[in-house]
Design a protein around this motif. Structure first.
Motif, PDB file in Angstrom:
ATOM      1  N   SER A  85       0.744  -1.280  -0.125  1.00  0.00           N
ATOM      2  CA  SER A  85      -0.074   0.034  -0.198  1.00  0.00           C
ATOM      3  C   SER A  85       1.047   1.361  -0.029  1.00  0.00           C
ATOM      4  O   SER A  85       2.123   1.200   0.159  1.00  0.00           O
ATOM      5  N   HIS A  86       0.262   2.543  -0.174  1.00  0.00           N
ATOM      6  CA  HIS A  86       0.715   3.738  -0.113  1.00  0.00           C
ATOM      7  C   HIS A  86       1.195   4.104   1.273  1.00  0.00           C
ATOM      8  O   HIS A  86       1.793   5.254   1.303  1.00  0.00           O
ATOM      9  N   TYR A  87       0.861   3.469   2.247  1.00  0.00           N
ATOM     10  CA  TYR A  87       1.056   3.794   3.787  1.00  0.00           C
ATOM     11  C   TYR A  87       2.334   3.491   3.778  1.00  0.00           C
ATOM     12  O   TYR A  87       3.064   2.603   3.498  1.00  0.00           O
ATOM     13  N   GLY A  88       3.009   4.293   4.857  1.00  0.00           N
ATOM     14  CA  GLY A  88       4.563   4.325   5.249  1.00  0.00           C
ATOM     15  C   GLY A  88       4.602   4.817   6.688  1.00  0.00           C
ATOM     16  O   GLY A  88       3.652   5.350   7.349  1.00  0.00           O
ATOM     17  N   GLY A  89       5.751   4.686   7.094  1.00  0.00           N
ATOM     18  CA  GLY A  89       6.173   5.098   8.466  1.00  0.00           C
ATOM     19  C   GLY A  89       5.435   4.519   9.765  1.00  0.00           C
ATOM     20  O   GLY A  89       5.220   2.996   9.460  1.00  0.00           O
ATOM     21  N   ILE A  90       5.076   5.215  10.580  1.00  0.00           N
ATOM     22  CA  ILE A  90       4.549   4.785  11.818  1.00  0.00           C
ATOM     23  C   ILE A  90       3.135   4.111  11.418  1.00  0.00           C
ATOM     24  O   ILE A  90       2.801   3.113  12.189  1.00  0.00           O
ATOM     25  N   VAL A  91       2.376   4.517  10.506  1.00  0.00           N
ATOM     26  CA  VAL A  91       1.216   3.717  10.284  1.00  0.00           C
ATOM     27  C   VAL A  91       1.268   2.230   9.832  1.00  0.00           C
ATOM     28  O   VAL A  91       0.551   1.684  10.274  1.00  0.00           O
ATOM     29  N   LEU A  92       2.151   2.264   8.840  1.00  0.00           N
ATOM     30  CA  LEU A  92       2.497   1.090   8.474  1.00  0.00           C
ATOM     31  C   LEU A  92       3.105   0.003   9.658  1.00  0.00           C
ATOM     32  O   LEU A  92       2.733  -1.148   9.912  1.00  0.00           O
ATOM     33  N   ALA A  93       3.987   0.661  10.490  1.00  0.00           N
ATOM     34  CA  ALA A  93       4.534  -0.071  11.595  1.00  0.00           C
ATOM     35  C   ALA A  93       3.269  -0.579  12.559  1.00  0.00           C
ATOM     36  O   ALA A  93       3.651  -1.572  12.989  1.00  0.00           O
ATOM     37  N   VAL A  94       2.578   0.585  13.052  1.00  0.00           N
ATOM     38  CA  VAL A  94       1.253  -0.030  13.985  1.00  0.00           C
ATOM     39  C   VAL A  94       0.424  -0.840  13.217  1.00  0.00           C
ATOM     40  O   VAL A  94       0.295  -2.201  14.040  1.00  0.00           O
ATOM     41  N   ALA A  95       0.231  -1.023  12.038  1.00  0.00           N
ATOM     42  CA  ALA A  95      -0.680  -1.960  11.228  1.00  0.00           C
ATOM     43  C   ALA A  95       0.028  -3.374  11.549  1.00  0.00           C
ATOM     44  O   ALA A  95      -0.635  -4.321  11.595  1.00  0.00           O
ATOM     45  N   LEU A 117      -0.856  -6.775  13.219  1.00  0.00           N
ATOM     46  CA  LEU A 117      -1.157  -8.066  12.533  1.00  0.00           C
ATOM     47  C   LEU A 117      -0.365  -9.135  13.515  1.00  0.00           C
ATOM     48  O   LEU A 117      -0.818 -10.223  13.518  1.00  0.00           O
ATOM     49  N   VAL A 118       0.905  -8.774  13.957  1.00  0.00           N
ATOM     50  CA  VAL A 118       1.665  -9.704  14.229  1.00  0.00           C
ATOM     51  C   VAL A 118       1.252 -10.158  15.621  1.00  0.00           C
ATOM     52  O   VAL A 118       1.129 -11.103  16.089  1.00  0.00           O
ATOM     53  N   ALA A 152       3.907 -10.374  23.178  1.00  0.00           N
ATOM     54  CA  ALA A 152       3.419  -8.996  23.592  1.00  0.00           C
ATOM     55  C   ALA A 152       4.554  -8.023  23.300  1.00  0.00           C
ATOM     56  O   ALA A 152       4.281  -6.823  22.914  1.00  0.00           O
ATOM     57  N   ALA A 153       5.660  -8.350  23.826  1.00  0.00           N
ATOM     58  CA  ALA A 153       6.866  -7.245  23.503  1.00  0.00           C
ATOM     59  C   ALA A 153       7.145  -7.182  22.028  1.00  0.00           C
ATOM     60  O   ALA A 153       7.742  -6.131  21.645  1.00  0.00           O
ATOM     61  N   MET A 154       7.098  -8.061  21.159  1.00  0.00           N
ATOM     62  CA  MET A 154       7.496  -8.014  19.689  1.00  0.00           C
ATOM     63  C   MET A 154       6.823  -6.784  18.948  1.00  0.00           C
ATOM     64  O   MET A 154       7.545  -6.180  18.251  1.00  0.00           O
ATOM     65  N   PRO A 155       5.620  -6.724  18.966  1.00  0.00           N
ATOM     66  CA  PRO A 155       4.964  -5.880  18.451  1.00  0.00           C
ATOM     67  C   PRO A 155       5.265  -4.615  18.984  1.00  0.00           C
ATOM     68  O   PRO A 155       5.254  -3.523  18.291  1.00  0.00           O
ATOM     69  N   ALA A 156       5.374  -4.479  20.528  1.00  0.00           N
ATOM     70  CA  ALA A 156       5.737  -3.193  20.837  1.00  0.00           C
ATOM     71  C   ALA A 156       7.209  -2.676  20.285  1.00  0.00           C
ATOM     72  O   ALA A 156       7.476  -1.453  20.051  1.00  0.00           O
TER      73      ALA A 156
END
Length: 96
Positions: free
Chosen positions: A27-37, A41-42, A72-76
């Motif tokens: 997608s065209h998303y990047g940065g923090i939006v993509l990282a949070v998404a 998912l993880v 829980a730590a990995m996504p954070a």
């Protein structure tokens, strides 16, 4: 619901989340939006695997706690790396 049907449904959900992650990556998303998404998912996928495939609910409480904390730590940490990546590189680099 039978255990086989439950596992099949969980597998299909995991497959859909994996495909969704692939589309998200393109997608065209990047940065923090993509990282949070990606971190969400993880978190969801790891929870599904822990509950339905690793059968951690039958494990010793200490093992459940360790595995639950890890997943829980990995996504954070993914989000933290997206937010503070350059700073982390400066802290951990060997050279100047």
């Amino acid at each position: 619901m039978t255990p086989d049907k439950r596992l099949t449904r969980t597998w299909l959900v995991l497959l859909a989340l994996t495909l969704g992650g692939g589309f998200l990556g393109e997608s065209h998303y990047g940065g923090i939006v993509l990282a949070v998404a990606a971190a969400l998912l993880v978190a969801v996928k790891s929870r599904l695997v822990i509950v339905h495939f690793l059968e951690l609910n039958q494990a010793h409480p200490r093992i459940r706690r360790v595995v639950g904390t890890y997943f829980a730590a990995m996504p954070a940490l993914m989000v933290l790396t997206a937010l503070a990546g350059p700073q982390i590189v400066r802290w951990t680099s060997l050279g100047g």
